[in-house]
Design a protein around this motif. Structure first.
Motif, PDB file in Angstrom:
ATOM      1  N   GLY A 101       0.789  -1.229   0.000  1.00 44.85           N
ATOM      2  CA  GLY A 101       0.000   0.000   0.000  1.00 44.85           C
ATOM      3  C   GLY A 101       0.817   1.272   0.000  1.00 44.85           C
ATOM      4  N   GLU A 102       2.137   1.144   0.058  1.00 46.44           N
ATOM      5  CA  GLU A 102       2.995   2.331   0.096  1.00 46.44           C
ATOM      6  C   GLU A 102       2.987   3.070  -1.248  1.00 46.44           C
ATOM      7  OE1 GLU A 102       4.720   3.621   2.733  1.00 46.44           O
ATOM      8  OE2 GLU A 102       3.695   2.085   3.904  1.00 46.44           O
ATOM      9  N   ALA A 103       2.815   4.388  -1.197  1.00 49.01           N
ATOM     10  CA  ALA A 103       2.803   5.220  -2.406  1.00 49.01           C
ATOM     11  C   ALA A 103       4.218   5.594  -2.838  1.00 49.01           C
ATOM     12  CB  ALA A 103       1.989   6.486  -2.167  1.00 49.01           C
ATOM     13  N   GLU A 104       5.153   5.510  -1.901  1.00 51.14           N
ATOM     14  CA  GLU A 104       6.541   5.855  -2.192  1.00 51.14           C
ATOM     15  C   GLU A 104       7.441   4.924  -1.395  1.00 51.14           C
ATOM     16  OE1 GLU A 104       9.087   9.866  -1.623  1.00 51.14           O
ATOM     17  OE2 GLU A 104       7.217  10.072  -2.752  1.00 51.14           O
ATOM     18  N   VAL A 105       8.443   4.367  -2.079  1.00 54.83           N
ATOM     19  CA  VAL A 105       9.371   3.459  -1.419  1.00 54.83           C
ATOM     20  C   VAL A 105      10.801   3.875  -1.744  1.00 54.83           C
ATOM     21  CG1 VAL A 105       7.746   1.515  -1.436  1.00 54.83           C
ATOM     22  CG2 VAL A 105       9.358   1.793  -3.338  1.00 54.83           C
ATOM     23  N   LYS A 106      11.728   3.388  -0.968  1.00 58.08           N
ATOM     24  CA  LYS A 106      13.151   3.640  -1.215  1.00 58.08           C
ATOM     25  C   LYS A 106      13.746   2.467  -1.984  1.00 58.08           C
ATOM     26  CE  LYS A 106      13.556   7.528   1.028  1.00 58.08           C
ATOM     27  NZ  LYS A 106      13.697   8.747   0.265  1.00 58.08           N
ATOM     28  N   ALA A 107      14.677   2.773  -2.844  1.00 59.01           N
ATOM     29  CA  ALA A 107      15.392   1.738  -3.586  1.00 59.01           C
ATOM     30  C   ALA A 107      16.820   2.223  -3.791  1.00 59.01           C
ATOM     31  CB  ALA A 107      14.711   1.469  -4.930  1.00 59.01           C
ATOM     32  N   THR A 108      17.697   1.302  -4.209  1.00 58.69           N
ATOM     33  CA  THR A 108      19.068   1.689  -4.506  1.00 58.69           C
ATOM     34  C   THR A 108      19.410   1.240  -5.920  1.00 58.69           C
ATOM     35  OG1 THR A 108      19.951  -0.348  -3.577  1.00 58.69           O
ATOM     36  CG2 THR A 108      19.829   1.547  -2.103  1.00 58.69           C
ATOM     37  N   GLY A 109      20.384   1.909  -6.504  1.00 57.93           N
ATOM     38  CA  GLY A 109      20.859   1.566  -7.835  1.00 57.93           C
ATOM     39  C   GLY A 109      21.394   2.794  -8.541  1.00 57.93           C
ATOM     40  N   SER A 110      22.338   2.581  -9.432  1.00 52.52           N
ATOM     41  CA  SER A 110      22.920   3.713 -10.157  1.00 52.52           C
ATOM     42  C   SER A 110      22.288   3.896 -11.535  1.00 52.52           C
ATOM     43  CB  SER A 110      24.440   3.549 -10.272  1.00 52.52           C
ATOM     44  OG  SER A 110      24.739   2.316 -10.895  1.00 52.52           O
ATOM     45  N   THR A 111      21.405   2.946 -11.931  1.00 47.48           N
ATOM     46  CA  THR A 111      20.653   3.071 -13.184  1.00 47.48           C
ATOM     47  C   THR A 111      19.216   2.615 -12.918  1.00 47.48           C
ATOM     48  OG1 THR A 111      21.084   0.812 -13.922  1.00 47.48           O
ATOM     49  CG2 THR A 111      22.691   2.503 -14.612  1.00 47.48           C
ATOM     50  N   VAL A 112      18.313   2.947 -13.839  1.00 46.39           N
ATOM     51  CA  VAL A 112      16.922   2.497 -13.710  1.00 46.39           C
ATOM     52  C   VAL A 112      16.867   0.971 -13.632  1.00 46.39           C
ATOM     53  CG1 VAL A 112      14.667   2.433 -14.850  1.00 46.39           C
ATOM     54  CG2 VAL A 112      15.987   4.561 -14.824  1.00 46.39           C
ATOM     55  N   ARG A 113      17.680   0.290 -14.424  1.00 44.51           N
ATOM     56  CA  ARG A 113      17.715  -1.182 -14.412  1.00 44.51           C
ATOM     57  C   ARG A 113      18.025  -1.708 -13.008  1.00 44.51           C
ATOM     58  NH1 ARG A 113      18.412  -3.945 -18.852  1.00 44.51           N
ATOM     59  NH2 ARG A 113      19.506  -2.233 -19.874  1.00 44.51           N
ATOM     60  N   GLU A 114      19.024  -1.127 -12.343  1.00 41.95           N
ATOM     61  CA  GLU A 114      19.407  -1.557 -10.998  1.00 41.95           C
ATOM     62  C   GLU A 114      18.318  -1.234  -9.979  1.00 41.95           C
ATOM     63  OE1 GLU A 114      23.235   0.118 -10.089  1.00 41.95           O
ATOM     64  OE2 GLU A 114      24.230  -0.999 -11.693  1.00 41.95           O
ATOM     65  N   VAL A 115      17.655  -0.092 -10.159  1.00 41.59           N
ATOM     66  CA  VAL A 115      16.572   0.278  -9.250  1.00 41.59           C
ATOM     67  C   VAL A 115      15.410  -0.708  -9.383  1.00 41.59           C
ATOM     68  CG1 VAL A 115      14.823   2.038  -8.738  1.00 41.59           C
ATOM     69  CG2 VAL A 115      17.215   2.704  -9.080  1.00 41.59           C
ATOM     70  N   VAL A 116      15.053  -1.076 -10.624  1.00 39.00           N
ATOM     71  CA  VAL A 116      13.972  -2.044 -10.825  1.00 39.00           C
ATOM     72  C   VAL A 116      14.355  -3.393 -10.202  1.00 39.00           C
ATOM     73  CG1 VAL A 116      12.646  -3.352 -12.545  1.00 39.00           C
ATOM     74  CG2 VAL A 116      13.017  -0.894 -12.853  1.00 39.00           C
ATOM     75  N   ALA A 117      15.609  -3.799 -10.348  1.00 43.19           N
ATOM     76  CA  ALA A 117      16.071  -5.052  -9.741  1.00 43.19           C
ATOM     77  C   ALA A 117      15.974  -4.982  -8.219  1.00 43.19           C
ATOM     78  CB  ALA A 117      17.500  -5.362 -10.176  1.00 43.19           C
ATOM     79  N   LEU A 164      13.879  -3.041  -6.522  1.00 43.06           N
ATOM     80  CA  LEU A 164      12.447  -3.102  -6.214  1.00 43.06           C
ATOM     81  C   LEU A 164      11.968  -4.549  -6.210  1.00 43.06           C
ATOM     82  CD1 LEU A 164      10.978  -0.149  -8.307  1.00 43.06           C
ATOM     83  CD2 LEU A 164      11.135  -0.277  -5.815  1.00 43.06           C
ATOM     84  N   GLU A 165      12.374  -5.304  -7.222  1.00 46.14           N
ATOM     85  CA  GLU A 165      11.962  -6.710  -7.323  1.00 46.14           C
ATOM     86  C   GLU A 165      12.469  -7.518  -6.128  1.00 46.14           C
ATOM     87  OE1 GLU A 165      10.251 -10.250  -8.594  1.00 46.14           O
ATOM     88  OE2 GLU A 165       9.812  -8.192  -9.185  1.00 46.14           O
ATOM     89  N   ALA A 166      13.698  -7.244  -5.688  1.00 39.94           N
ATOM     90  CA  ALA A 166      14.265  -7.967  -4.546  1.00 39.94           C
ATOM     91  C   ALA A 166      13.468  -7.704  -3.267  1.00 39.94           C
ATOM     92  CB  ALA A 166      15.728  -7.567  -4.350  1.00 39.94           C
ATOM     93  N   ASN A 167      12.910  -6.504  -3.158  1.00 39.02           N
ATOM     94  CA  ASN A 167      12.175  -6.121  -1.956  1.00 39.02           C
ATOM     95  C   ASN A 167      10.665  -6.278  -2.075  1.00 39.02           C
ATOM     96  OD1 ASN A 167      14.332  -5.149  -0.122  1.00 39.02           O
ATOM     97  ND2 ASN A 167      14.746  -3.795  -1.840  1.00 39.02           N
ATOM     98  N   TYR A 168      10.158  -6.255  -3.314  1.00 42.05           N
ATOM     99  CA  TYR A 168       8.714  -6.320  -3.563  1.00 42.05           C
ATOM    100  C   TYR A 168       8.473  -7.305  -4.705  1.00 42.05           C
ATOM    101  CZ  TYR A 168       9.274  -1.985  -0.981  1.00 42.05           C
ATOM    102  OH  TYR A 168       9.636  -1.062  -0.046  1.00 42.05           O
ATOM    103  N   SER A 169       8.566  -8.570  -4.388  1.00 42.51           N
ATOM    104  CA  SER A 169       8.498  -9.636  -5.385  1.00 42.51           C
ATOM    105  C   SER A 169       7.284  -9.508  -6.303  1.00 42.51           C
ATOM    106  CB  SER A 169       8.458 -10.988  -4.668  1.00 42.51           C
ATOM    107  OG  SER A 169       8.445 -12.028  -5.608  1.00 42.51           O
ATOM    108  N   GLY A 170       7.549  -9.592  -7.615  1.00 39.87           N
ATOM    109  CA  GLY A 170       6.498  -9.540  -8.613  1.00 39.87           C
ATOM    110  C   GLY A 170       6.334  -8.184  -9.272  1.00 39.87           C
ATOM    111  N   ILE A 171       6.875  -7.138  -8.658  1.00 41.15           N
ATOM    112  CA  ILE A 171       6.657  -5.791  -9.199  1.00 41.15           C
ATOM    113  C   ILE A 171       7.374  -5.577 -10.536  1.00 41.15           C
ATOM    114  CG2 ILE A 171       8.539  -4.591  -7.983  1.00 41.15           C
ATOM    115  CD1 ILE A 171       6.428  -2.300  -7.492  1.00 41.15           C
ATOM    116  N   ALA A 172       8.542  -6.192 -10.714  1.00 42.63           N
ATOM    117  CA  ALA A 172       9.299  -5.986 -11.957  1.00 42.63           C
ATOM    118  C   ALA A 172       8.521  -6.480 -13.173  1.00 42.63           C
ATOM    119  CB  ALA A 172      10.665  -6.661 -11.887  1.00 42.63           C
ATOM    120  N   ALA A 173       7.774  -7.561 -13.021  1.00 42.65           N
ATOM    121  CA  ALA A 173       7.002  -8.097 -14.146  1.00 42.65           C
ATOM    122  C   ALA A 173       5.883  -7.147 -14.571  1.00 42.65           C
ATOM    123  CB  ALA A 173       6.411  -9.454 -13.781  1.00 42.65           C
TER     124      ALA A 173
END
Length: 92
Positions: free
Chosen positions: A18-34, A36-45
């Motif tokens: 339900g969070e509208a904003e989350v924190k992520a790490t990465g130096s590129t969009v690809r790394e940020v999506v990865a 996100l997926e590690a922390n919120y399984s299924g979101i990358a798909a």
């Protein structure tokens, strides 16, 4: 690694508890999506298609810049930047 704030659209908030904003790490969009997926399984798909590209009806912005007009998934994500994931709205 950069600390990034990611705005999550309503349709994807079931992945983020339900969070509208989350924190992520990465130096590129690809790394940020990865990350996100590690922390919120299924979101990358929901963001990427089967070929690993941003889905046609999903827009991703780094700050105010649409990554489709930058370097796509390789767009740099500087520390402190906000990424917005915005589903395209079809109208008629």
């Amino acid at each position: 690694m950069s600390s990034i704030s990611v705005r999550i659209p309503t349709i994807l908030r079931s992945y983020t508890g339900g969070e509208a904003e989350v924190k992520a790490t990465g130096s590129t969009v690809r790394e940020v999506v990865a990350d996100l997926e590690a922390n919120y399984s299924g979101i990358a798909a929901r963001i990427l298609d089967d070929n690993g590209r941003i889905r046609r009806f999903v827009n991703v912005y780094v700050g105010e810049e649409d990554v489709r007009f930058a370097d796509g998934l390789d767009t740099p994500t500087p520390d402190g930047v906000q990424i917005s994931i915005i589903p395209a709205v079809a109208g008629g």
